[in-house]
Design an enzyme around this catalytic site. Structure first.
Site, PDB file in Angstrom:
ATOM      1  N   ASP A  93     -25.572 -28.532  29.096  1.00  0.00           N
ATOM      2  CA  ASP A  93     -25.989 -28.683  27.708  1.00  0.00           C
ATOM      3  C   ASP A  93     -25.836 -27.366  26.946  1.00  0.00           C
ATOM      4  O   ASP A  93     -25.454 -27.352  25.774  1.00  0.00           O
ATOM      5  CB  ASP A  93     -27.426 -29.185  27.624  1.00  0.00           C
ATOM      6  CG  ASP A  93     -28.397 -28.384  28.478  1.00  0.00           C
ATOM      7  OD1 ASP A  93     -27.958 -27.621  29.364  1.00  0.00           O
ATOM      8  OD2 ASP A  93     -29.622 -28.526  28.257  1.00  0.00           O
ATOM      9  N   ARG A  94     -26.104 -26.241  27.607  1.00  0.00           N
ATOM     10  CA  ARG A  94     -25.934 -24.934  26.974  1.00  0.00           C
ATOM     11  C   ARG A  94     -24.462 -24.679  26.647  1.00  0.00           C
ATOM     12  O   ARG A  94     -24.121 -24.218  25.555  1.00  0.00           O
ATOM     13  CB  ARG A  94     -26.467 -23.821  27.874  1.00  0.00           C
ATOM     14  CG  ARG A  94     -27.964 -23.836  28.090  1.00  0.00           C
ATOM     15  CD  ARG A  94     -28.385 -22.805  29.123  1.00  0.00           C
ATOM     16  NE  ARG A  94     -28.132 -21.434  28.647  1.00  0.00           N
ATOM     17  CZ  ARG A  94     -28.162 -20.372  29.448  1.00  0.00           C
ATOM     18  NH1 ARG A  94     -28.395 -20.526  30.752  1.00  0.00           N
ATOM     19  NH2 ARG A  94     -27.953 -19.171  28.947  1.00  0.00           N
TER      20      ARG A  94
END
Length: 243
Positions: A93-94
């Site tokens: 997600d980062r």
């Protein structure tokens, strides 16, 4: 028409893209085989990309058998350089949010993802993921006060709270958690600026609207972009990169 799916810790977000534009966003608690079947029947996507920080990715891929499906992993080719020292441990997600940031801004940017955890990552010159910080998210901070003490109540964030201190246990907790959360963000922005100069600040995540209320009058306000679906946009950029 293409679909990007972000399977997070709390819920799953589904983005429907038409002609390079995010047309619709759906949110479900759990992505099931029936939900996947309904998505394919309703939208008839050409391609699907998904990322999972919680579910069994191989199992989810089987839900879309017969459809061109890209599983976003740490080994997937991406349109930016990943300078993280341990790329195999970098949260997907980062990375996806950082890629989404480069699709919105060509220069350097700081990506603030206010979700289950608070992450603040730096993308240098619009093409290189450098790294960042991870700390407890807003709700996690309230939950920890309740879980690890005998008497403190379980509270929810209060976006209308404006005091600098609390005069009851409840308001003292709100002041401590929320003001600490905001000052941590402001301090990290300031530290990054000392090292990298000015940059755009792109905010996403479930608590992005909460941050907007607190940061709208800050010295950084004119450089902040609120993009709640940044991860989906990053996943779509990866899908385009594979064409």
């Amino acid at each position: 028409m293409d679909i990007a799916i972000d399977i997070g810790n709390s819920y799953t977000k589904i983005g429907v893209f038409v002609s390079n534009t995010l047309q619709e966003v759906l949110t479900v608690a759990v992505l099931t085989p029936q939900t996947a079947k309904e998505l394919v029947q309703r939208f008839k996507p050409q391609k699907i990309i998904f990322s999972s920080v919680a579910a069994d990715a191989g199992k989810v891929a089987s839900y879309f058998a017969g459809t061109t499906c890209v599983l976003f992993t740490q080994s997937t080719s991406v349109p930016i350089k990943n300078a993280y020292a341990s790329p195999q441990t970098l949260g997907l997600d980062r990375l996806a949010a950082a890629i989404g940031a480069t699709a919105q801004h060509a220069g350097s940017s700081m990506v603030i993802d206010a979700g289950s955890c608070l992450t603040m990552d730096f993308v240098q010159n619009g093409d290189t993921f450098i790294g960042g910080v991870i700390s407890p998210g807003l709700h996690m901070r309230f939950n920890s006060l309740h879980t690890f003490t005998q008497k403190l109540p379980l509270l929810q964030p209060d976006g209308a709270f404006a005091a600098t201190l609390g005069n009851t246990t409840t308001t003292a907790m709100i002041a401590g958690v929320q003001l600490g959360f905001i000052e941590e963000i402001k301090g990290t922005i300031a530290r990054y600026e000392q090292q990298y100069g000015q940059f755009k600040i792109i905010v996403c995540g479930g608590d992005s609207s909460f941050l907007e209320g607190y940061l709208k009058n800050s010295i950084f306000a004119k450089r902040i972009i609120y993009s709640p679906h940044l991860v989906l946009m990053g996943l779509y950029a990866v899908l385009q990169h594979h064409e």
